[in-house]
Design an enzyme around this catalytic site. Structure first.
Site, PDB file in Angstrom:
ATOM      1  N   GLN B 191       0.830  -1.213   0.000  1.00 57.12           N
ATOM      2  CA  GLN B 191       0.000   0.000   0.000  1.00 57.12           C
ATOM      3  C   GLN B 191       0.862   1.260   0.000  1.00 57.12           C
ATOM      4  O   GLN B 191       0.509   2.261  -0.646  1.00 57.12           O
ATOM      5  CB  GLN B 191      -0.995  -0.019   1.171  1.00 57.12           C
ATOM      6  CG  GLN B 191      -0.390  -0.071   2.572  1.00 57.12           C
ATOM      7  CD  GLN B 191      -0.116  -1.502   3.057  1.00 57.12           C
ATOM      8  OE1 GLN B 191       0.031  -2.422   2.257  1.00 57.12           O
ATOM      9  NE2 GLN B 191      -0.017  -1.674   4.374  1.00 57.12           N
ATOM     10  N   SER B 237      21.447 -11.941   0.681  1.00 58.33           N
ATOM     11  CA  SER B 237      22.834 -11.493   0.644  1.00 58.33           C
ATOM     12  C   SER B 237      23.815 -12.637   0.391  1.00 58.33           C
ATOM     13  O   SER B 237      23.503 -13.793   0.644  1.00 58.33           O
ATOM     14  CB  SER B 237      23.151 -10.801   1.977  1.00 58.33           C
ATOM     15  OG  SER B 237      24.284 -10.001   1.855  1.00 58.33           O
ATOM     16  N   GLN B 259      27.558 -12.957   6.801  1.00 55.63           N
ATOM     17  CA  GLN B 259      26.502 -13.029   5.785  1.00 55.63           C
ATOM     18  C   GLN B 259      25.420 -14.012   6.199  1.00 55.63           C
ATOM     19  O   GLN B 259      24.232 -13.752   6.072  1.00 55.63           O
ATOM     20  CB  GLN B 259      27.056 -13.483   4.420  1.00 55.63           C
ATOM     21  CG  GLN B 259      27.918 -12.461   3.755  1.00 55.63           C
ATOM     22  CD  GLN B 259      27.193 -11.151   3.545  1.00 55.63           C
ATOM     23  OE1 GLN B 259      26.148 -11.108   2.916  1.00 55.63           O
ATOM     24  NE2 GLN B 259      27.729 -10.074   4.088  1.00 55.63           N
ATOM     25  N   HIS B 262      22.347 -13.022   8.231  1.00 56.19           N
ATOM     26  CA  HIS B 262      21.327 -12.122   7.691  1.00 56.19           C
ATOM     27  C   HIS B 262      19.980 -12.811   7.550  1.00 56.19           C
ATOM     28  O   HIS B 262      18.935 -12.235   7.818  1.00 56.19           O
ATOM     29  CB  HIS B 262      21.729 -11.628   6.292  1.00 56.19           C
ATOM     30  CG  HIS B 262      22.434 -10.321   6.308  1.00 56.19           C
ATOM     31  ND1 HIS B 262      21.823  -9.165   6.702  1.00 56.19           N
ATOM     32  CD2 HIS B 262      23.701  -9.974   5.974  1.00 56.19           C
ATOM     33  CE1 HIS B 262      22.682  -8.151   6.607  1.00 56.19           C
ATOM     34  NE2 HIS B 262      23.832  -8.615   6.175  1.00 56.19           N
ATOM     35  N   GLU B 327      27.736 -10.934  -4.699  1.00 50.42           N
ATOM     36  CA  GLU B 327      27.442  -9.583  -4.229  1.00 50.42           C
ATOM     37  C   GLU B 327      28.698  -8.972  -3.577  1.00 50.42           C
ATOM     38  O   GLU B 327      29.084  -7.851  -3.900  1.00 50.42           O
ATOM     39  CB  GLU B 327      26.294  -9.657  -3.211  1.00 50.42           C
ATOM     40  CG  GLU B 327      25.839  -8.311  -2.701  1.00 50.42           C
ATOM     41  CD  GLU B 327      24.839  -8.452  -1.554  1.00 50.42           C
ATOM     42  OE1 GLU B 327      24.690  -9.558  -1.003  1.00 50.42           O
ATOM     43  OE2 GLU B 327      24.214  -7.433  -1.200  1.00 50.42           O
ATOM     44  N   HIS B 328      29.312  -9.712  -2.654  1.00 51.75           N
ATOM     45  CA  HIS B 328      30.525  -9.254  -1.966  1.00 51.75           C
ATOM     46  C   HIS B 328      31.645 -10.257  -2.208  1.00 51.75           C
ATOM     47  O   HIS B 328      31.422 -11.457  -2.084  1.00 51.75           O
ATOM     48  CB  HIS B 328      30.321  -9.191  -0.447  1.00 51.75           C
ATOM     49  CG  HIS B 328      29.154  -8.381  -0.001  1.00 51.75           C
ATOM     50  ND1 HIS B 328      27.962  -8.951   0.391  1.00 51.75           N
ATOM     51  CD2 HIS B 328      28.998  -7.040   0.137  1.00 51.75           C
ATOM     52  CE1 HIS B 328      27.124  -7.999   0.766  1.00 51.75           C
ATOM     53  NE2 HIS B 328      27.707  -6.827   0.607  1.00 51.75           N
ATOM     54  N   ASP B 361      29.471  -2.646   5.064  1.00 49.10           N
ATOM     55  CA  ASP B 361      28.026  -2.543   5.321  1.00 49.10           C
ATOM     56  C   ASP B 361      27.674  -1.238   6.019  1.00 49.10           C
ATOM     57  O   ASP B 361      26.522  -0.810   5.977  1.00 49.10           O
ATOM     58  CB  ASP B 361      27.566  -3.712   6.214  1.00 49.10           C
ATOM     59  CG  ASP B 361      27.420  -4.995   5.440  1.00 49.10           C
ATOM     60  OD1 ASP B 361      27.247  -4.920   4.206  1.00 49.10           O
ATOM     61  OD2 ASP B 361      27.490  -6.072   6.055  1.00 49.10           O
ATOM     62  N   HIS B 420      10.822  11.633 -42.128  1.00 53.70           N
ATOM     63  CA  HIS B 420      12.123  11.896 -41.496  1.00 53.70           C
ATOM     64  C   HIS B 420      13.046  12.601 -42.496  1.00 53.70           C
ATOM     65  O   HIS B 420      13.699  13.597 -42.171  1.00 53.70           O
ATOM     66  CB  HIS B 420      12.773  10.591 -41.045  1.00 53.70           C
ATOM     67  CG  HIS B 420      12.202   9.998 -39.791  1.00 53.70           C
ATOM     68  ND1 HIS B 420      10.916   9.538 -39.699  1.00 53.70           N
ATOM     69  CD2 HIS B 420      12.753   9.796 -38.561  1.00 53.70           C
ATOM     70  CE1 HIS B 420      10.702   9.065 -38.465  1.00 53.70           C
ATOM     71  NE2 HIS B 420      11.801   9.217 -37.760  1.00 53.70           N
TER      72      HIS B 420
END
Lengths: 431, 431
Positions: B191, B237, B259, B262, B327-328, B361, B420
């Protein structure tokens, strides 16, 4: 008859707001069909490509014919007229030169903490380029997609192009040659997108897919996104011309029609502060339409989506432009620079009376793949950034970690992430 | 027990390919529910927000309470401990300093044809920042999203954050204050995304929405894309640590667990050339798990998705890293630079034994919003570019159009786009 709006009249705001939210494209729901096609290609690979090509492109392929032979490319390209080939070369050089200037720089520095920080840009390793076949086979689009990829340093560029009935488009093949694309597959539609995303025995999977296509191609790109990267999904083309009364009405009429002729869903809008000039442009549009080879398309677009908006002063156009956020903006006024500076939302600006948008479609240098449907509020035209990705770099030694670590430990513990805190603390002999 | 792969053994390639395609996240299909929520918010505006907040966040809001009063923000932020506030300030300054260096430059030049060409970057005018409530309320994420937006020059930053039961998170409010965010709405879920995209009486629509969220938020972002821009949809992650045998096994174990803690779907991978060291790390992980407050999550992640990959030489890690596209990436080796130079696909590299990923981080400076699920092959971490868009500029006079025009006319006619061609020809008195 185009929409007519007058910012000098009461009730304009409501009319304009309604005009803005008008949808120009019927959403064709092909999602289920495309899901099935992708699944088939993932399961059956080349065999599925061969089946779909028989069905949709009316031609029989063997697996060893999916990739076009170099000689076939050369033979087709050789049929491209010399003056068209020369023009493609001219365009490619200008596109390359402009896009080189957009290349971002890596950064690498040591800051006061002693930490070494950086960011480096690397090309996407492999890119698939979708090129439509048939009526919408535009060699200029091959250049606009392939040249920036080359400038960015993309090593592998794989082109897919449907060849209905087996016919190759000489100008498209010439454009591929000029852009250095040698890996070309004669498949199209959702099946070609699926092959690029997931790979088959013949077509190795790529990392990103770019290029225009019909509703099936667009749906396929949306569905394979995540497995691979994709470029924007382009909608019908748009032009907004801001013109004072000192222009030749026929020139401005041609600019409006050069968008309208693309597609019945295309949109051409004129904003002017001169009511008499507006009427002259409208008459000129009618006159041009009577002799245009694409009159049916252009007339449908102009009648359904065209608009003439009158403003008191040209300055009043700025706020309207930013709300429309047009793909292309022409500022056909005596002093375009100050007006241009105030515009926030548009894909490309053409400044002055001698900068028709059509020159940007082919040879000016900037990309002609631009954000449509008001997405210029938040996105940009195709460029080298679409073919690059950025990696951040952090190097610490014991001393710099000792300076940065304690704050990181506090934040990790405030977020309840103890292992994060310990990964730092253990190196600093901290609790 | 983590996956164990050994690149020195036959059969590795098949095992590794299977490991790569493993899915870590159950796809929660909330699409129909989210479609309904968006429709309600579009139809009923604030009243729908109030209803959904009663239902999902167990609190009664009046329309004039949807936006948090400045005093409420200040009161909540004042409860943030001083050392945490100081650490947030420290982090914000470093994030700002790093992201300033990533700002692209405009270009503007006249080329040999006499045409004036340019590109200019402008901030997105208004951005909505989604901040999760409850357990995943991370003040560091507020900084990582809001600070780059400010650096890019975004004028209006509107934050939405659910406050289940009415509770504000002091550290999140402090982070918003530090980042200069004063427009905050206490709504969340699909929402809130719908309100940001389409607007309500209280919440003005924005141009782009960024920030992490649950499956409902992610589905809502996908559905409103087009109406507004969105950032990437982040997955769980990941870390990949490339380590030689000279590391302290406990340090590397902490990095893997930072990691794993997480999320059960998170992934931690070790690549090493030292089999004995790998065994030591595994034992250290077990030892750390026995004292970790988030052991249940970390253990589930490590058992289901963790991996130890043995290679003959560390150089052999490069190709594997690029295929995993983590990612890392940590390069915990004596000489990380040469290895780093060869890596193409990763969101962020941490170089050396004293650069644990956790420092990135929070306080290193680069963004912690990074591409997951192998998308580092084609996309980048969050940065100033996500809050900017580029407009191209073309200015011609009669002379430069005369130089560029003929090639454009030829290409337009080759593509069958006569209007054109005529838009240029009419200005040059050409046929």
């Amino acid at each position: 008859m185009p929409h007519r709006l007058d910012a000098r009249q009461p009730g304009f705001e409501a009319q304009f707001a309604e005009f803005l939210t008008g949808k120009r494209e019927a959403q064709q729901d092909v999602n289920d069909a495309v899901v099935a096609i992708i699944a088939e290609v993932r399961n059956r690979g080349d065999a599925a490509l061969i089946d779909y090509t028989r069905r949709f492109d009316r031609m029989e392929l063997r697996a060893d014919q999916i990739r076009l032979a170099g000689t076939a490319i050369d033979d087709a390209a050789a049929q491209c007229p010399t003056d068209v080939r020369d023009a493609l070369h001219f365009a490619a050089e200008r596109i390359e030169s402009y896009h080189r200037k957009l290349m971002p720089s890596d950064i690498d520095y040591r800051d006061a903490s002693g930490a070494q920080l950086g960011a480096r840009w690397r090309p996407v390793a492999s890119v698939g380029l979708y090129v439509p076949g048939g009526a919408a086979a535009y060699p200029s689009s091959v250049l606009m997609n392939a040249v920036p990829a080359r400038v960015a340093g993309v090593k592998r560029l794989a082109m897919v192009v449907p060849t209905p009935g087996g016919t190759l488009n000489p100008a498209v093949m010439a454009a591929a040659q000029i852009a250095g694309v040698t890996e070309i597959y004669r498949v199209g539609g959702a099946q070609a997108v699926a092959a690029l995303a997931y790979g088959t025995a013949t077509i190795a999977a790529v990392d990103k897919i770019v290029g225009p296509g019909n509703a099936y191609v667009a749906a396929a790109k949306r569905l394979v996104f995540g497995q691979v990267g994709i470029d924007m999904i382009a909608g019908p083309s748009e032009i907004l011309v801001v013109a004072d009364g000192a222009n030749d009405p026929a020139w401005i009429a041609m600019d409006l029609l050069s968008q309208a002729e693309h597609d019945e869903a295309a949109q051409a809008i004129l904003i002017t502060n001169d009511e008499g000039f507006a009427a002259q442009v409208e008459r000129a549009v009618e006159a041009e339409l009577s002799r245009s080879p694409r009159a049916a398309i252009a007339r449908a677009s102009w009648a359904a989506h065209g608009a003439i908006i009158l403003v008191q002063r040209l300055d009043d156009a700025v706020a309207l432009v930013d709300r429309i956020a047009p793909e292309h903006l022409e500022l056909a006024v005596a002093e375009p620079e100050p007006l241009s500076q105030r515009i926030q939302n548009t894909g490309a600006i053409f400044l002055g009376r001698y900068a028709p948008e059509a020159v940007g479609d082919y040879v000016a240098g900037p990309n002609h793949v631009l954000p449509t449907a008001r997405s210029a509020r938040f996105s940009s035209g195709l460029g080298v950034h679409d073919f690059l990705k950025r990696t951040s770099l952090v190097r610490c030694d014991a001393e710099s970690l000792a300076r940065l670590g304690p704050a990181a430990i506090r934040l990790a513990r405030a977020e309840g992430l103890e292992a994060h805190a310990r990964a730092i603390a253990i190196r600093l002999n901290l609790p």
